[in-house]
Scaffold this motif. Structure first.
Motif, PDB file in Angstrom:
ATOM      1  N   ALA A  94       0.834  -1.203   0.000  1.00  0.00           N
ATOM      2  CA  ALA A  94       0.000   0.000   0.000  1.00  0.00           C
ATOM      3  C   ALA A  94       0.870   1.254   0.000  1.00  0.00           C
ATOM      4  CB  ALA A  94      -0.926  -0.006   1.215  1.00  0.00           C
ATOM      5  N   LEU A  95       1.901   1.229   0.834  1.00  0.00           N
ATOM      6  CA  LEU A  95       2.802   2.371   0.936  1.00  0.00           C
ATOM      7  C   LEU A  95       3.448   2.657  -0.423  1.00  0.00           C
ATOM      8  CD1 LEU A  95       3.529   4.002   3.469  1.00  0.00           C
ATOM      9  CD2 LEU A  95       5.504   2.527   3.782  1.00  0.00           C
ATOM     10  N   ARG A 142      -3.882   2.466  -7.149  1.00  0.00           N
ATOM     11  CA  ARG A 142      -3.454   2.704  -5.778  1.00  0.00           C
ATOM     12  C   ARG A 142      -4.206   1.784  -4.834  1.00  0.00           C
ATOM     13  NH1 ARG A 142      -2.223   8.117  -7.104  1.00  0.00           N
ATOM     14  NH2 ARG A 142       0.031   8.136  -6.956  1.00  0.00           N
ATOM     15  N   GLY A 150      -9.307   3.700   7.129  1.00  0.00           N
ATOM     16  CA  GLY A 150      -9.035   4.101   8.508  1.00  0.00           C
ATOM     17  C   GLY A 150      -7.729   4.829   8.687  1.00  0.00           C
ATOM     18  N   LEU A 210      -5.784   2.019  -1.584  1.00  0.00           N
ATOM     19  CA  LEU A 210      -6.117   3.022  -0.581  1.00  0.00           C
ATOM     20  C   LEU A 210      -6.468   2.303   0.722  1.00  0.00           C
ATOM     21  CD1 LEU A 210      -8.183   5.693  -2.561  1.00  0.00           C
ATOM     22  CD2 LEU A 210      -5.776   5.730  -1.925  1.00  0.00           C
ATOM     23  N   LEU A 211      -5.726   2.633   1.780  1.00  0.00           N
ATOM     24  CA  LEU A 211      -5.969   1.971   3.060  1.00  0.00           C
ATOM     25  C   LEU A 211      -7.169   2.582   3.737  1.00  0.00           C
ATOM     26  CD1 LEU A 211      -2.352   1.710   4.468  1.00  0.00           C
ATOM     27  CD2 LEU A 211      -3.767  -0.106   3.506  1.00  0.00           C
ATOM     28  N   ALA A 237       1.353   4.258  -3.108  1.00  0.00           N
ATOM     29  CA  ALA A 237       0.976   5.666  -2.902  1.00  0.00           C
ATOM     30  C   ALA A 237       2.107   6.631  -3.228  1.00  0.00           C
ATOM     31  CB  ALA A 237       0.537   5.874  -1.446  1.00  0.00           C
TER      32      ALA A 237
END
Ligand SMILES: Nc1ncnc2c1ncn2[C@@H]1O[C@H](COP(=O)(O)OP(=O)(O)OP(=O)(O)O)[C@@H](O)[C@H]1O
Ligand SMILES: Nc1ncnc2c1ncn2[C@@H]1O[C@H](COP(=O)(O)OP(=O)(O)OP(=O)(O)O)[C@@H](O)[C@H]1O
Ligand SMILES: [Mg+2]
Ligand SMILES: [Mg+2]
Lengths: 330, 339
Positions: free
Chosen positions: A260-261, A278, A283, A280-281, A264
């Motif tokens: 995820a990192l 992407r 929370g 997108l996480l 982005a």
């Protein structure tokens, strides 16, 4: 016995650093514990650069400072050149401290504004009583200034007379003064302009070649980390979740958080940006006061299963040199 | 021809300080079509914020002085409007601006709800219930659900990314046509930055918002802009559609900036190419090209005369990409010839 130089320069074993949260003015009582660093283990080889990345508050600075003995560890062990600061005393401790230095993030805040460049850079020389006379120290400071690309005639200037990039060079000169083996670079370029960042990064690399320095490079900028680091460790909420050689990590991220990192990170190429997917996480990063059970990433993880909330994933070597802590990685 | 929302002509802003005159913005002109996304990039101190603050007349005068220029918003020159007209119709109404640090722009002792609804009541004349409903709607628009409960929260109970969303929600309150975002994601982590970029992109699609996004991050620009202005020392040195700029940067400064960037999607092949020297001193009246002291292609003429921004016939334009590609440089870097 292994010969001394084949042993990693830095060995970190199960290191934790917790900060108590206190309430009350007179009778302070502890109401909580910030688990800033909560059990991390890694080695850094001589001459290697290890990157430490992760989002704000995940514990990078705390890890770096605890490594250098600037914070006493809560538990665990740090060996630098085979020695543990906590079991070293007197002149040996001084010698050990001399070997490990730090470059701070903010070139504006980390230099004492009332000190001249000479006194700033000579401070480690005085503290470690490396050169007995003032004359020798001044000569050494001039040499250091030349080394970092500043003019020796700047000796008696004050920090405010320099630009951000020049101030960071002063910080580098100070860190180099005591001939260290190991330098923790805590976001050394974040506060600098792009054109100046490349100058400082190239300087750090040249110095590394010249003096066989070992770096822990803490940074937000994942593009720069891929460029400068040999291996990269990814932190999340006080733990290292993945560690691998740089190209392996960027091309084959295994932990869903790393993936995820990386997805982005902006890429300076509009065509690529349009084509990218992407992750997108959901929370926000939970508080290190009360980290989630099981795998700390499970509340935000796109792959999470029921057992992720119950058991802590083991730290496993999936392929040679590629370590990860995730139940879902085969 | 598309409708122009904003047309800036020859804007010059200076500051008269005890150290001398700061030549902050030195003759900036650009067009902003309705519904477009413009990025303004450049290093610290190059005049990005002062340009936008001048257009909104938020420059402190003195020491500031808008020396010349026009800023035509739908044909009306903002630099000639009265202070009352600016407050009543422009600032926070037709044109909204968000600033870099969301923590300093939100009041820490007031609830999010109070900060969102107060301007709605005062400036738009909504009653309590209407304002409440509109505030919840605005929060939903920026992806913060949970409505009424959220209004009771204080800023410190929100994360950095959520606070930045609240800032955007506040900026959207009066249905602006133009949103100027000054480094809105610089202090945020990449994952949150990606969320904010998605959000702004969606607002552009869904409500036709026109965007000016100020940043120093060429990666972010590639992901959100249609058109890009590169600034150096208070001048526009290059302006192009986003693809053309990255494919064939024409100004030595743009080229150097792109060459100085490492990339997360590529293996390292060499040391970074650094730009020698330091950013310019704005206290001296500009003479010659401001980048000349750091430029590897510098010629005699560059030190004497500042090149004006001129359209270059790039092959990108030939391939039918929409906008002009403009550059301020005496040297045609493709051929090495003088322009
Ligand atoms: N001296 C301290 N006392 C109490 N808590 C602390 C202290 N220093 C850090 N913390 C907490 O420990 C956690 C880790 O902080 P740290 O500064 O190490 O993060 P970081 O990864 O360096 O973040 P950043 O990228 O923002 O610099 C945070 O929750 C922080 O609030
Ligand atoms: N109130 C002021 N008084 C004097 N000089 C000013 C004032 N405001 C801005 N300046 C100067 O004007 C120049 C342009 O500043 P500006 O804030 O527009 O830069 P910027 O491109 O937005 O930089 P950053 O990326 O750091 O935000 C700078 O040299 C700055 O020091
Ligand atoms: Mg930190
Ligand atoms: Mg600015």
């Amino acid at each position: 016995m292994t010969p001394l130089d084949s042993q990693p320069l830095v060995q970190v074993k199960n290191l934790t650093k917790h900060f108590p949260v206190l309430r009350g003015l007179v009778l302070q009582r502890q109401v909580g514990l910030v688990r800033a660093v909560d059990g991390i283990s890694f080695d850094i080889q001589r001459g290697e650069t290890l990157g430490l990345v992760g989002e704000s508050g995940c514990g990078k600075t705390t890890a770096g400072r605890t490594l250098l003995g600037l914070y006493p560890p809560t538990s665990g062990e740090v060996l630098i050149d085979g020695q543990d600061m906590r079991h070293t005393r007197g002149p040996e401790l001084m010698a050990l401290r001399r070997k490990a230095q730090i470059i701070f993030q903010d070139p504006y805040a980390s230099l004492n504004p009332r000190w001249t460049v000479n006194s700033i850079i000579a401070e480690p020389l005085r503290v470690h009583r490396l050169l007995p006379t003032e004359k020798e120290r001044v000569e050494r400071v001039k040499e250091l200034l030349r080394l970092v690309g500043l003019s020796p005639t700047h000796l008696n200037r004050f920090p405010h007379e320099f630009s951000g990039g020049q101030r960071q060079r002063i910080g580098v000169a100070r860190a180099l003064a005591s001939n260290p083996l190991f330098i923790v670079c805590d976001e050394p370029i974040s506060a600098l302009d792009v054109s100046i960042q490349a100058q400082v990064v190239n300087l750090l690399e040249e110095l590394q070649d010249q003096f066989e320095l070992t770096y822990l490079f803490i940074a937000h900028d994942l593009s720069m980390v891929r460029h400068i680091c040999d291996r990269v460790a990814v932190m999340y909420l006080g733990l290292i979740v993945e560690l691998a050689e740089r190209n392996e990590l960027y091309e084959n991220p295994l932990h869903p958080y790393t993936a995820a990192l990386l997805s982005a990170v902006p890429i300076p190429d509009p065509k690529q940006e349009r084509a990218r997917q992407r992750i997108l996480l959901k929370g926000e990063i939970p508080s290190p006061l009360n980290p989630p059970s099981g795998c700390r990433f499970h509340p935000r993880c796109p792959l999470a299963k029921a057992h992720c909330a119950e058991t802590t994933p083991a730290w496993r070597e999936i392929s040679p040199g590629h370590w990860v802590a995730c139940h879902e990685v085969a | 021809m598309t409708n122009l929302l904003l047309e800036v002509r020859d804007l010059k802003t200076r500051f008269h300080t005890p150290e001398g005159t700061v030549y902050a913005v030195n003759g900036i002109s650009f067009n902003l079509p309705q519904g477009s996304a413009l990025a303004v990039v450049g290093e610290s101190g190059c005049g990005k914020s002062v340009t936008m603050m001048s257009i909104l007349r938020l420059i402190p005068i003195p020491p500031g002085q808008i020396v010349s220029g026009e800023a035509l918003y739908v044909g009306q020159d903002l630099l000639k409007l009265s202070e009352n007209e600016m407050e009543a119709n422009i600032r926070g109404k037709a044109i909204a601006m968000i600033f870099q640090d969301p923590m300093t722009s939100l009041n820490p002792v007031l609830t999010i709800g109070r900060q969102l609804t107060e301007p709605l009541r005062i400036h738009l004349g909504l009653d309590h219930n209407q304002a409440q409903r509109r505030a919840i709607q605005l929060l939903e628009m920026v992806g913060i659900s949970g409505g009424a409960n959220r209004l009771e929260s204080y800023p410190h109970q929100f994360s950095g990314g959520m606070r930045q969303r609240v800032m955007i929600a506040m900026a959207l309150a009066a249905n602006p046509s133009l949103l100027i975002a000054d480094e809105p994601t610089t202090a945020l982590d990449v994952t949150i930055q990606a969320q904010i970029i998605e959000l702004v992109e969606r607002l552009r699609r869904e409500i036709g918002l026109t965007i000016i996004w100020i940043t120093h991050d060429l990666g972010v620009v590639a992901g959100m802009a249609e058109r890009v202005i590169v600034m150096y020392a208070g001048y526009i040195v290059e302006e192009a559609d986003v693809d053309a700029l990255y494919e064939m940067p024409c100004h030595p400064y743009t080229q150097a900036l792109l060459a100085a960037l490492p990339r997360a999607d590529r293996r390292r092949d060499r040391r970074l190419k650094s730009i020698p020297g330091a950013p310019p001193n704005l206290l001296v009246e500009p003479k010659g090209c401001p980048f000349a002291p750091r430029c590897e292609h510098v010629r005699e003429r560059c030190r004497l005369e500042n090149p004006t921004l001129t359209t270059v016939s790039s092959s990108a334009a030939l391939r039918g990409l929409s906008g002009d590609h403009r550059v301020a440089c005496w040297v045609d870097l493709a051929t090495g010839a003088m322009r």
